[in-house]
Design a protein around this motif. Structure first.
Motif, PDB file in Angstrom:
ATOM      1  N   ARG A   1      -6.846  10.724   9.542  1.00 38.81           N
ATOM      2  CA  ARG A   1      -6.227  10.807   8.087  1.00 38.81           C
ATOM      3  C   ARG A   1      -4.555  11.338   7.549  1.00 38.81           C
ATOM      4  NH1 ARG A   1      -9.834  12.344   4.482  1.00 38.81           N
ATOM      5  NH2 ARG A   1     -12.073  11.469   3.901  1.00 38.81           N
ATOM      6  N   ARG A   2      -4.288  12.306   9.899  1.00 39.43           N
ATOM      7  CA  ARG A   2      -3.519  13.067   8.969  1.00 39.43           C
ATOM      8  C   ARG A   2      -2.130  12.090   8.732  1.00 39.43           C
ATOM      9  NH1 ARG A   2      -3.040  17.988  12.755  1.00 39.43           N
ATOM     10  NH2 ARG A   2      -4.184  19.032  10.894  1.00 39.43           N
ATOM     11  N   SER A   3      -2.483  10.847  10.253  1.00 33.19           N
ATOM     12  CA  SER A   3      -1.249  10.420  10.204  1.00 33.19           C
ATOM     13  C   SER A   3      -0.652   9.076   8.763  1.00 33.19           C
ATOM     14  CB  SER A   3      -2.138   9.179  11.041  1.00 33.19           C
ATOM     15  OG  SER A   3      -1.737   9.577  12.091  1.00 33.19           O
ATOM     16  N   MET A   4      -1.681   8.904   7.561  1.00 29.01           N
ATOM     17  CA  MET A   4      -1.763   8.221   6.693  1.00 29.01           C
ATOM     18  C   MET A   4      -1.354   9.847   5.867  1.00 29.01           C
ATOM     19  SD  MET A   4      -5.843   5.853   6.102  1.00 29.01           S
ATOM     20  CE  MET A   4      -4.934   5.892   4.242  1.00 29.01           C
ATOM     21  N   GLU A   5      -1.189  10.712   5.184  1.00 27.62           N
ATOM     22  CA  GLU A   5      -0.990  11.985   4.745  1.00 27.62           C
ATOM     23  C   GLU A   5       0.726  11.794   4.885  1.00 27.62           C
ATOM     24  OE1 GLU A   5      -3.964  14.722   3.203  1.00 27.62           O
ATOM     25  OE2 GLU A   5      -2.205  15.719   5.063  1.00 27.62           O
ATOM     26  N   LYS A   6       1.340  11.637   6.571  1.00 29.96           N
ATOM     27  CA  LYS A   6       2.256  11.572   6.507  1.00 29.96           C
ATOM     28  C   LYS A   6       3.287  10.565   6.717  1.00 29.96           C
ATOM     29  CE  LYS A   6       5.304  12.802  10.999  1.00 29.96           C
ATOM     30  NZ  LYS A   6       4.974  13.053  12.134  1.00 29.96           N
ATOM     31  N   SER A   7       2.606   9.336   6.579  1.00 24.79           N
ATOM     32  CA  SER A   7       3.178   8.178   6.580  1.00 24.79           C
ATOM     33  C   SER A   7       3.600   8.147   4.286  1.00 24.79           C
ATOM     34  CB  SER A   7       2.538   6.926   6.743  1.00 24.79           C
ATOM     35  OG  SER A   7       3.068   5.921   6.721  1.00 24.79           O
ATOM     36  N   VAL A   8       2.523   8.470   3.912  1.00 21.40           N
ATOM     37  CA  VAL A   8       2.697   8.635   2.190  1.00 21.40           C
ATOM     38  C   VAL A   8       4.172   9.657   2.049  1.00 21.40           C
ATOM     39  CG1 VAL A   8       1.086   9.241   0.388  1.00 21.40           C
ATOM     40  CG2 VAL A   8       0.504   7.637   1.822  1.00 21.40           C
ATOM     41  N   ALA A   9       3.802  10.675   2.651  1.00 21.59           N
ATOM     42  CA  ALA A   9       4.547  12.101   2.409  1.00 21.59           C
ATOM     43  C   ALA A   9       6.223  11.073   2.165  1.00 21.59           C
ATOM     44  CB  ALA A   9       4.222  13.224   2.919  1.00 21.59           C
ATOM     45  N   GLN A  10       6.426  10.914   3.812  1.00 22.29           N
ATOM     46  CA  GLN A  10       7.261  10.056   4.189  1.00 22.29           C
ATOM     47  C   GLN A  10       8.336   8.959   3.319  1.00 22.29           C
ATOM     48  OE1 GLN A  10       7.406   9.001   8.265  1.00 22.29           O
ATOM     49  NE2 GLN A  10       7.516  11.433   9.367  1.00 22.29           N
ATOM     50  N   GLY A  11       6.941   8.350   2.566  1.00 26.71           N
ATOM     51  CA  GLY A  11       7.826   6.937   1.725  1.00 26.71           C
ATOM     52  C   GLY A  11       7.519   7.353   0.520  1.00 26.71           C
ATOM     53  N   ALA A  12       6.713   8.300   0.383  1.00 28.19           N
ATOM     54  CA  ALA A  12       6.551   8.362  -1.549  1.00 28.19           C
ATOM     55  C   ALA A  12       8.833   8.914  -2.063  1.00 28.19           C
ATOM     56  CB  ALA A  12       6.291   9.588  -1.562  1.00 28.19           C
ATOM     57  N   SER A  13       8.364   8.787  -2.692  1.00 32.25           N
ATOM     58  CA  SER A  13      10.073   9.387  -3.614  1.00 32.25           C
ATOM     59  C   SER A  13      10.041  10.293  -3.885  1.00 32.25           C
ATOM     60  CB  SER A  13       9.994   8.670  -5.031  1.00 32.25           C
ATOM     61  OG  SER A  13       9.805   6.967  -4.967  1.00 32.25           O
ATOM     62  N   LYS A  14       8.141  11.250  -4.119  1.00 32.71           N
ATOM     63  CA  LYS A  14       8.695  12.848  -4.159  1.00 32.71           C
ATOM     64  C   LYS A  14       7.106  13.118  -4.456  1.00 32.71           C
ATOM     65  CE  LYS A  14      11.108  16.196  -6.211  1.00 32.71           C
ATOM     66  NZ  LYS A  14      11.538  16.326  -6.388  1.00 32.71           N
ATOM     67  N   VAL A  15       6.919  14.634  -3.395  1.00 30.16           N
ATOM     68  CA  VAL A  15       6.024  14.433  -2.826  1.00 30.16           C
ATOM     69  C   VAL A  15       5.423  15.550  -3.796  1.00 30.16           C
ATOM     70  CG1 VAL A  15       3.895  14.921  -1.729  1.00 30.16           C
ATOM     71  CG2 VAL A  15       5.817  13.554  -0.872  1.00 30.16           C
ATOM     72  N   LEU A  16       4.482  16.290  -4.543  1.00 28.55           N
ATOM     73  CA  LEU A  16       4.306  17.254  -5.257  1.00 28.55           C
ATOM     74  C   LEU A  16       2.769  17.890  -5.391  1.00 28.55           C
ATOM     75  CD1 LEU A  16       4.832  16.170  -9.446  1.00 28.55           C
ATOM     76  CD2 LEU A  16       6.611  17.088  -7.684  1.00 28.55           C
TER      77      LEU A  16
ATOM     78  N   ASP B   1      -0.735   2.549  -0.111  1.00 31.81           N
ATOM     79  CA  ASP B   1      -0.168   0.604   0.389  1.00 31.81           C
ATOM     80  C   ASP B   1       0.943   0.681  -0.909  1.00 31.81           C
ATOM     81  OD1 ASP B   1      -1.525  -1.770   1.779  1.00 31.81           O
ATOM     82  OD2 ASP B   1      -2.384   0.245   1.438  1.00 31.81           O
ATOM     83  N   ALA B   2       0.802   1.578  -1.720  1.00 30.79           N
ATOM     84  CA  ALA B   2       2.157   1.462  -2.795  1.00 30.79           C
ATOM     85  C   ALA B   2       2.866   2.234  -3.301  1.00 30.79           C
ATOM     86  CB  ALA B   2       1.475   2.759  -3.715  1.00 30.79           C
ATOM     87  N   VAL B   3       3.086   3.565  -1.477  1.00 28.44           N
ATOM     88  CA  VAL B   3       4.642   3.065  -1.609  1.00 28.44           C
ATOM     89  C   VAL B   3       5.548   2.561  -1.178  1.00 28.44           C
ATOM     90  CG1 VAL B   3       3.978   6.269  -1.408  1.00 28.44           C
ATOM     91  CG2 VAL B   3       3.739   4.668   0.386  1.00 28.44           C
ATOM     92  N   ARG B   4       4.636   1.369  -0.181  1.00 29.51           N
ATOM     93  CA  ARG B   4       5.302   0.555   0.668  1.00 29.51           C
ATOM     94  C   ARG B   4       5.666  -0.467  -0.116  1.00 29.51           C
ATOM     95  NH1 ARG B   4       3.632   4.068   3.348  1.00 29.51           N
ATOM     96  NH2 ARG B   4       3.598   5.169   5.133  1.00 29.51           N
ATOM     97  N   LYS B   5       5.006  -1.042  -0.809  1.00 29.20           N
ATOM     98  CA  LYS B   5       5.448  -2.239  -1.909  1.00 29.20           C
ATOM     99  C   LYS B   5       4.757  -2.626  -3.256  1.00 29.20           C
ATOM    100  CE  LYS B   5       1.300  -4.126   0.867  1.00 29.20           C
ATOM    101  NZ  LYS B   5      -0.581  -4.816   1.376  1.00 29.20           N
TER     102      LYS B   5
END
Length: 334
Positions: free
Chosen positions: A101-116, A67-71
């Protein structure tokens, strides 16, 4: 200097630099309710941001950042750990959970400013499978512990009493059956294998060849206490985990830091830990003959073995140190 960090965590903390976020509602949420947990965390972070100004939000969990990467209006950094969906494979009903889980993970990865993430291998997967931009993904060599404080000794393997240890909860993924098959071929050596994994009955049921094995096998079950595991490692000559998949290989790094001979596979992030085979033997997953050769090679008395093992210790200390990790992390923040 110039960086203020405040931690939002479900854990109780007495640190002046943490915000104690502990509610009964959060604790009662089941682990499988990833969506609900993500909403709770986003709501809590929003509450903190209403009271104080921050420049970056760093969430150390891909699923909780859903939710955080969107809101949130601020840049959101996320961390992809060893426990992830991108490297997992499964069949049957569990594949539905993995897809979710993979769908959630992919969505977060694409929406995040940085993925470490913790290896170049994982970075490549994020780019190729989740469509992340190259500049969006960073590698952070995590300092899981202070490797300079681990005991170090150079043991010469003895064919009359060769002690090998396997450490992996998911023993199928860790290639335990292959290791057992290789050991059973080395009948000219007296080998004992210590298995740190699931309970003995579970392993014997999945690897029936153990029931007629001629070598010595000791099942110690899972170990939660890190000091106990380090003591156990120090009592062995070889650490062998011929994995089929591995995001990094933390236990391999510990083995190198302690002076053990390390045998593993050439997949995932393992070559990064072993410096592409410079500090350990690597075989292809499922290569039983290759494992036999690697174990035999460990018994050959090499004149530069001490020098190589000290170099391995220095390599692990420098690449996976706390100071190096913080330096890289703050560089990403800036």
């Amino acid at each position: 200097p110039g960086i203020e960090v405040k931690m939002l965590t479900p854990d109780q903390s007495t640190s002046d630099f943490s915000i104690d976020f502990k509610t009964s509602a959060l604790e009662r949420l089941p682990v499988v309710s990833l969506r609900s947990r993500a909403q709770k965390y986003c709501y809590a972070i929003s509450g903190v941001l209403e009271k104080e100004d921050f420049d970056i939000v760093f969430i150390n969990d891909m699923y909780l950042a859903f939710d955080a990467v969107r809101k949130l209006d601020l840049p959101v950094f996320v961390m992809l750990h060893d426990y992830n969906a991108i490297t997992r494979r499964t069949e049957g009903r569990r594949s539905i959970t993995l897809w979710f889980r993979r769908s959630m993970e992919k969505s977060v990865a694409q929406g995040a400013s940085k993925v470490l993430t913790n290896s170049q291998y994982m970075k490549k997967l994020l780019i190729s499978q989740y469509g992340c931009d190259t500049d969006q993904v960073g590698v952070l060599n995590l300092a899981f512990r202070d490797y300079s404080k681990l005991p170090f000794s150079i043991r010469k393997p003895d064919q009359d009493n060769l002690r090998i240890i396997f450490v992996k909860w998911n023993f199928n993924q860790g290639g335990l059956a292959d290791l057992v098959a290789a050991i059973e071929q080395l009948t000219e050596f007296n080998i004992s294998l210590t298995i740190v994994s699931q309970e003995e009955a579970v392993i014997r049921r999945r690897i029936p060849t153990l029931n007629s094995a001629e070598q010595n096998y000791e099942f110690v079950g899972p170990i939660q206490d890190h000091d106990q595991l380090m003591t156990l490692l120090s009592e062995h000559d070889i650490l062998c985990i011929p994995s089929y998949n591995e995001a990094l290989g933390v236990t391999l790094a510990e083995g190198l830091a302690m002076g053990l001979t390390v045998i593993s596979s050439d997949v995932g992030g393992i070559p990064e830990v072993l410096d592409n085979g410079r500090f350990g033997h690597m075989v292809r997953p499922g290569d039983i003959k290759g494992l036999e050769v690697a174990i035999r090679s460990s018994l050959v008395d090499s004149p530069d073995i001490a020098k190589r093992k000290r170099a391995a210790r220095s390599y692990i200390e420098s690449h996976y140190s706390k100071s190096a990790m913080l330096k890289d992390l703050f560089a990403y923040f800036q």
